[in-house]
Design an enzyme around this catalytic site. Sequence first.
Site, PDB file in Angstrom:
ATOM      1  N   THR A   1     -11.993  21.468   0.701  1.00 42.26           N
ATOM      2  CA  THR A   1     -12.093  20.488   1.792  1.00 42.26           C
ATOM      3  C   THR A   1     -13.483  20.492   2.431  1.00 42.26           C
ATOM      4  O   THR A   1     -14.125  21.528   2.533  1.00 42.26           O
ATOM      5  CB  THR A   1     -11.028  20.819   2.861  1.00 42.26           C
ATOM      6  OG1 THR A   1      -9.752  20.872   2.224  1.00 42.26           O
ATOM      7  CG2 THR A   1     -10.980  19.778   3.960  1.00 42.26           C
TER       8      THR A   1
ATOM      9  N   ARG B   1       4.307   5.987  -5.825  1.00 42.14           N
ATOM     10  CA  ARG B   1       3.600   5.332  -6.946  1.00 42.14           C
ATOM     11  C   ARG B   1       4.201   5.765  -8.277  1.00 42.14           C
ATOM     12  O   ARG B   1       4.358   4.966  -9.193  1.00 42.14           O
ATOM     13  CB  ARG B   1       2.100   5.670  -6.888  1.00 42.14           C
ATOM     14  CG  ARG B   1       1.349   4.887  -5.822  1.00 42.14           C
ATOM     15  CD  ARG B   1      -0.160   5.016  -5.970  1.00 42.14           C
ATOM     16  NE  ARG B   1      -0.645   6.356  -5.711  1.00 42.14           N
ATOM     17  CZ  ARG B   1      -0.823   6.875  -4.489  1.00 42.14           C
ATOM     18  NH1 ARG B   1      -0.528   6.156  -3.423  1.00 42.14           N
ATOM     19  NH2 ARG B   1      -1.285   8.105  -4.331  1.00 42.14           N
TER      20      ARG B   1
ATOM     21  N   ARG C   1       1.694  23.833  -3.888  1.00 45.07           N
ATOM     22  CA  ARG C   1       2.686  22.975  -3.221  1.00 45.07           C
ATOM     23  C   ARG C   1       4.086  23.574  -3.330  1.00 45.07           C
ATOM     24  O   ARG C   1       4.881  23.509  -2.387  1.00 45.07           O
ATOM     25  CB  ARG C   1       2.614  21.565  -3.814  1.00 45.07           C
ATOM     26  CG  ARG C   1       1.364  20.870  -3.343  1.00 45.07           C
ATOM     27  CD  ARG C   1       0.943  19.671  -4.140  1.00 45.07           C
ATOM     28  NE  ARG C   1      -0.305  19.165  -3.551  1.00 45.07           N
ATOM     29  CZ  ARG C   1      -1.115  18.298  -4.124  1.00 45.07           C
ATOM     30  NH1 ARG C   1      -0.816  17.796  -5.309  1.00 45.07           N
ATOM     31  NH2 ARG C   1      -2.214  17.902  -3.509  1.00 45.07           N
TER      32      ARG C   1
ATOM     33  N   SER D   1      -7.878  14.689   2.517  1.00 47.39           N
ATOM     34  CA  SER D   1      -6.911  14.064   1.603  1.00 47.39           C
ATOM     35  C   SER D   1      -7.649  13.364   0.459  1.00 47.39           C
ATOM     36  O   SER D   1      -7.222  13.420  -0.691  1.00 47.39           O
ATOM     37  CB  SER D   1      -6.081  13.016   2.352  1.00 47.39           C
ATOM     38  OG  SER D   1      -5.467  13.568   3.483  1.00 47.39           O
TER      39      SER D   1
ATOM     40  N   THR E   1      -9.619  28.948   4.481  1.00 47.45           N
ATOM     41  CA  THR E   1      -8.800  30.113   4.827  1.00 47.45           C
ATOM     42  C   THR E   1      -9.387  31.364   4.185  1.00 47.45           C
ATOM     43  O   THR E   1      -9.762  31.346   3.005  1.00 47.45           O
ATOM     44  CB  THR E   1      -7.358  29.901   4.308  1.00 47.45           C
ATOM     45  OG1 THR E   1      -6.863  28.680   4.868  1.00 47.45           O
ATOM     46  CG2 THR E   1      -6.446  31.041   4.737  1.00 47.45           C
TER      47      THR E   1
ATOM     48  N   LYS F   1     -14.186  12.172 -11.216  1.00 50.51           N
ATOM     49  CA  LYS F   1     -14.725  12.569 -12.539  1.00 50.51           C
ATOM     50  C   LYS F   1     -15.985  13.425 -12.420  1.00 50.51           C
ATOM     51  O   LYS F   1     -16.342  14.148 -13.341  1.00 50.51           O
ATOM     52  CB  LYS F   1     -15.042  11.318 -13.367  1.00 50.51           C
ATOM     53  CG  LYS F   1     -13.814  10.609 -13.876  1.00 50.51           C
ATOM     54  CD  LYS F   1     -14.175   9.761 -15.095  1.00 50.51           C
ATOM     55  CE  LYS F   1     -12.936   9.163 -15.720  1.00 50.51           C
ATOM     56  NZ  LYS F   1     -12.528   7.927 -15.088  1.00 50.51           N
TER      57      LYS F   1
ATOM     58  N   THR G   1      -1.028  16.287   2.708  1.00 51.64           N
ATOM     59  CA  THR G   1      -0.132  16.007   3.833  1.00 51.64           C
ATOM     60  C   THR G   1       1.152  15.334   3.329  1.00 51.64           C
ATOM     61  O   THR G   1       1.200  14.822   2.204  1.00 51.64           O
ATOM     62  CB  THR G   1      -0.819  15.059   4.840  1.00 51.64           C
ATOM     63  OG1 THR G   1      -1.068  13.809   4.165  1.00 51.64           O
ATOM     64  CG2 THR G   1      -2.141  15.635   5.356  1.00 51.64           C
TER      65      THR G   1
ATOM     66  N   ASP H   1      -2.805  33.125  -4.605  1.00 49.31           N
ATOM     67  CA  ASP H   1      -2.636  32.297  -5.800  1.00 49.31           C
ATOM     68  C   ASP H   1      -3.566  31.083  -5.744  1.00 49.31           C
ATOM     69  O   ASP H   1      -4.233  30.749  -6.726  1.00 49.31           O
ATOM     70  CB  ASP H   1      -1.177  31.846  -5.909  1.00 49.31           C
ATOM     71  CG  ASP H   1      -0.892  31.227  -7.267  1.00 49.31           C
ATOM     72  OD1 ASP H   1      -1.188  31.876  -8.281  1.00 49.31           O
ATOM     73  OD2 ASP H   1      -0.406  30.088  -7.312  1.00 49.31           O
TER      74      ASP H   1
HETATM   75  C1  LIG Z   1      -4.976  25.987   8.832  1.00 53.00           C
HETATM   76  C2  LIG Z   1      -5.598  25.257   7.696  1.00 53.00           C
HETATM   77  C3  LIG Z   1      -5.976  25.942   6.553  1.00 53.00           C
HETATM   78  C4  LIG Z   1      -6.606  25.272   5.501  1.00 53.00           C
HETATM   79  N1  LIG Z   1      -7.053  25.982   4.419  1.00 53.00           N
HETATM   80  C5  LIG Z   1      -7.802  25.345   3.479  1.00 53.00           C
HETATM   81  C6  LIG Z   1      -8.427  26.103   2.420  1.00 53.00           C
HETATM   82  O1  LIG Z   1      -8.285  27.321   2.326  1.00 53.00           O
HETATM   83  N2  LIG Z   1      -9.199  25.434   1.517  1.00 53.00           N
HETATM   84  C7  LIG Z   1      -9.386  24.073   1.584  1.00 53.00           C
HETATM   85  O2  LIG Z   1     -10.090  23.543   0.737  1.00 53.00           O
HETATM   86  N3  LIG Z   1      -8.786  23.326   2.564  1.00 53.00           N
HETATM   87  C8  LIG Z   1      -8.021  23.940   3.512  1.00 53.00           C
HETATM   88  N4  LIG Z   1      -7.424  23.206   4.522  1.00 53.00           N
HETATM   89  C9  LIG Z   1      -7.625  21.768   4.555  1.00 53.00           C
HETATM   90  C10 LIG Z   1      -6.351  20.955   4.298  1.00 53.00           C
HETATM   91  O3  LIG Z   1      -6.016  20.998   2.939  1.00 53.00           O
HETATM   92  C11 LIG Z   1      -6.612  19.534   4.817  1.00 53.00           C
HETATM   93  O4  LIG Z   1      -6.631  19.616   6.236  1.00 53.00           O
HETATM   94  C12 LIG Z   1      -5.579  18.525   4.373  1.00 53.00           C
HETATM   95  O5  LIG Z   1      -5.684  18.298   2.984  1.00 53.00           O
HETATM   96  C13 LIG Z   1      -5.724  17.190   5.104  1.00 53.00           C
HETATM   97  O6  LIG Z   1      -7.046  16.732   5.088  1.00 53.00           O
HETATM   98  P1  LIG Z   1      -7.753  16.288   6.455  1.00 53.00           P
HETATM   99  O7  LIG Z   1      -7.490  17.357   7.456  1.00 53.00           O
HETATM  100  O8  LIG Z   1      -9.163  15.962   6.168  1.00 53.00           O
HETATM  101  O9  LIG Z   1      -6.974  15.010   6.942  1.00 53.00           O
HETATM  102  P2  LIG Z   1      -7.323  13.484   6.556  1.00 53.00           P
HETATM  103  O10 LIG Z   1      -7.465  13.345   5.099  1.00 53.00           O
HETATM  104  O11 LIG Z   1      -8.466  13.039   7.408  1.00 53.00           O
HETATM  105  O12 LIG Z   1      -5.998  12.750   7.053  1.00 53.00           O
HETATM  106  C14 LIG Z   1      -5.782  12.344   8.412  1.00 53.00           C
HETATM  107  C15 LIG Z   1      -4.422  11.636   8.478  1.00 53.00           C
HETATM  108  O13 LIG Z   1      -4.436  10.488   7.646  1.00 53.00           O
HETATM  109  C16 LIG Z   1      -3.334  10.525   6.756  1.00 53.00           C
HETATM  110  N5  LIG Z   1      -3.735   9.894   5.499  1.00 53.00           N
HETATM  111  C17 LIG Z   1      -4.804  10.177   4.735  1.00 53.00           C
HETATM  112  N6  LIG Z   1      -4.820   9.383   3.671  1.00 53.00           N
HETATM  113  C18 LIG Z   1      -3.724   8.589   3.729  1.00 53.00           C
HETATM  114  C19 LIG Z   1      -3.177   7.561   2.907  1.00 53.00           C
HETATM  115  N7  LIG Z   1      -3.740   7.198   1.754  1.00 53.00           N
HETATM  116  N8  LIG Z   1      -2.037   6.950   3.308  1.00 53.00           N
HETATM  117  C20 LIG Z   1      -1.423   7.336   4.471  1.00 53.00           C
HETATM  118  N9  LIG Z   1      -1.900   8.294   5.293  1.00 53.00           N
HETATM  119  C21 LIG Z   1      -3.023   8.916   4.916  1.00 53.00           C
HETATM  120  C22 LIG Z   1      -3.035  11.998   6.561  1.00 53.00           C
HETATM  121  O14 LIG Z   1      -1.700  12.215   6.125  1.00 53.00           O
HETATM  122  C23 LIG Z   1      -3.263  12.521   7.964  1.00 53.00           C
HETATM  123  O15 LIG Z   1      -2.107  12.295   8.733  1.00 53.00           O
HETATM  124  C24 LIG Z   1      -6.792  23.863   5.589  1.00 53.00           C
HETATM  125  C25 LIG Z   1      -6.356  23.167   6.714  1.00 53.00           C
HETATM  126  C26 LIG Z   1      -5.796  23.838   7.769  1.00 53.00           C
HETATM  127  C27 LIG Z   1      -5.385  23.065   9.007  1.00 53.00           C
END
Ligand SMILES: Cc1cc2nc3c(=O)[nH]c(=O)nc-3n(C[C@H](O)[C@H](O)[C@H](O)COP(=O)(O)OP(=O)(O)OC[C@H]3O[C@@H](n4cnc5c(N)ncnc54)[C@H](O)[C@@H]3O)c2cc1C
Length: 426
Positions: A133, A397, A252, A139, A166, A188, A387, A99
Amino acid sequence: MPLTADAHPLVQLVPTEQALLQRVRQLVAEQIGPDADRVAQQDEFAWDTFRLLAREGVIATAFPRAWGGSDATTLLRVRIIEELASVCSTAASIITGTDLSSRPIVAGGSAALKDALLPDLASGAKQAAFALTEPGAGSDVARLACHYRDAPDGGVLISGRKKFITRASTADVFVAVARREGGPAGAKGLTAFVVPRHAAGVSVSAHIPKLGWNGVPISMVDFDGVAVPADHRLGDEGRGMALAQDTLLRARIGHAAIALGRMRGALQIATQYANQRQVFGQAVGAHQGIQWMVGSMAATLEASRCLVYATAMRYDAAMADPAGPPVGAALASLATHASIAKMQVTDQCMRMVVDCLQLMGGNGYLKAFPMERFLRDAKMNQIGEGTSEIHKGLIGRHVLGQAAAMARHPCLDFEPDLFCGEGAGA
Ligand SMILES: Cc1cc2nc3c(=O)[nH]c(=O)nc-3n(C[C@H](O)[C@H](O)[C@H](O)COP(=O)(O)OP(=O)(O)OC[C@H]3O[C@@H](n4cnc5c(N)ncnc54)[C@H](O)[C@@H]3O)c2cc1C
């Protein structure tokens, strides 16, 4: 009955939906459950599970009927995902991942692009992967750097690196989000495209080893001046963030359903173990401390179940609105409910799996028992598709904004000075 979802008052399914769900339960009992440990042994794509779910029409639930799908409601889909996840996160994530990677095409593709791709994606003949990503943008998606520029033939040339993708190694197409070179910064400036896997300039890394979710491997994906035809753009230019948000909203709810299923499976395993294992002359479960643990976990499970089903029902009702899909405040409210379900149920799942493992003592820690796999898999649901911290912020918010727009609580009817001093809102 906390350990089963039978006859839940929130789930009203028509006979064809019940039949599909019943078939999934049979597959879970006879094939997917017994095979789950083998699937999790190595991080290679679980083709057997994928093909089984495709053959049985479960993959098709993510697609509209016009392109070979079954137009399943989100409520039916969460029930299916829950059943699969009660034994095997891989099987469940094959459904949610399909999906995630196909929804932008369904929502933003031209009629010709949908005709060309969706029937094969719905039947399982082809796969897509969602490439959002990047090494510098997880994030904070608005920071993503993958970019495109116009090509002489009217299409675009895309360059950049995507991380954690993935099913990249098995995908036939990528849904990639990129920004126009020299275009606006931030959300944007983002646009989504379908990028064929075998186009010149696409390279996919070896699988990146990870803690759990074996059977659905991840890779890096590099685009080096990849030529993408004009009709492979999804939606209007600059609509990439909106398409990603639409996709992630559904994903989600899917994560919450996976966590719900895993909680149920973990509690069944732990309580059956506690009934069997003898300590100090009686079963582990005969001790009051354990009964309190189990009672509290069962209450958490039922509360999570109601939250997931209600969120799915909200989504289905919003999408069926004759006035069209939600926009503005209605969309923000729906997205907040999806965030609440995702954050709450995945966090509770993590806690519950830890407690279930504890309840099994040393055996819980062994690879011979399924709980260590459940524990490793649970962590991912708190990270993917936003996350827990990101969702907490989004929800917070939204609620603060809602409070600001509401009439003051009737018990706070003070003069401004007594309330918060000068400058306090009405
Ligand atoms: C097994 C696996 C499969 C995945 N599959 C896909 C996929 O198919 N396609 C894809 O596009 N992505 C994929 N992802 C990526 C996934 O969506 C991201 O890992 C996730 O969104 C978090 O981003 P990041 O790892 O860069 O962490 P970061 O954004 O670097 O965050 C690091 C830490 O900081 C915290 N943080 C960040 N911003 C804030 C804030 N404003 N306030 C408080 N805390 C904050 C986060 O909660 C986290 O604890 C996958 C990840 C994994 C591990």
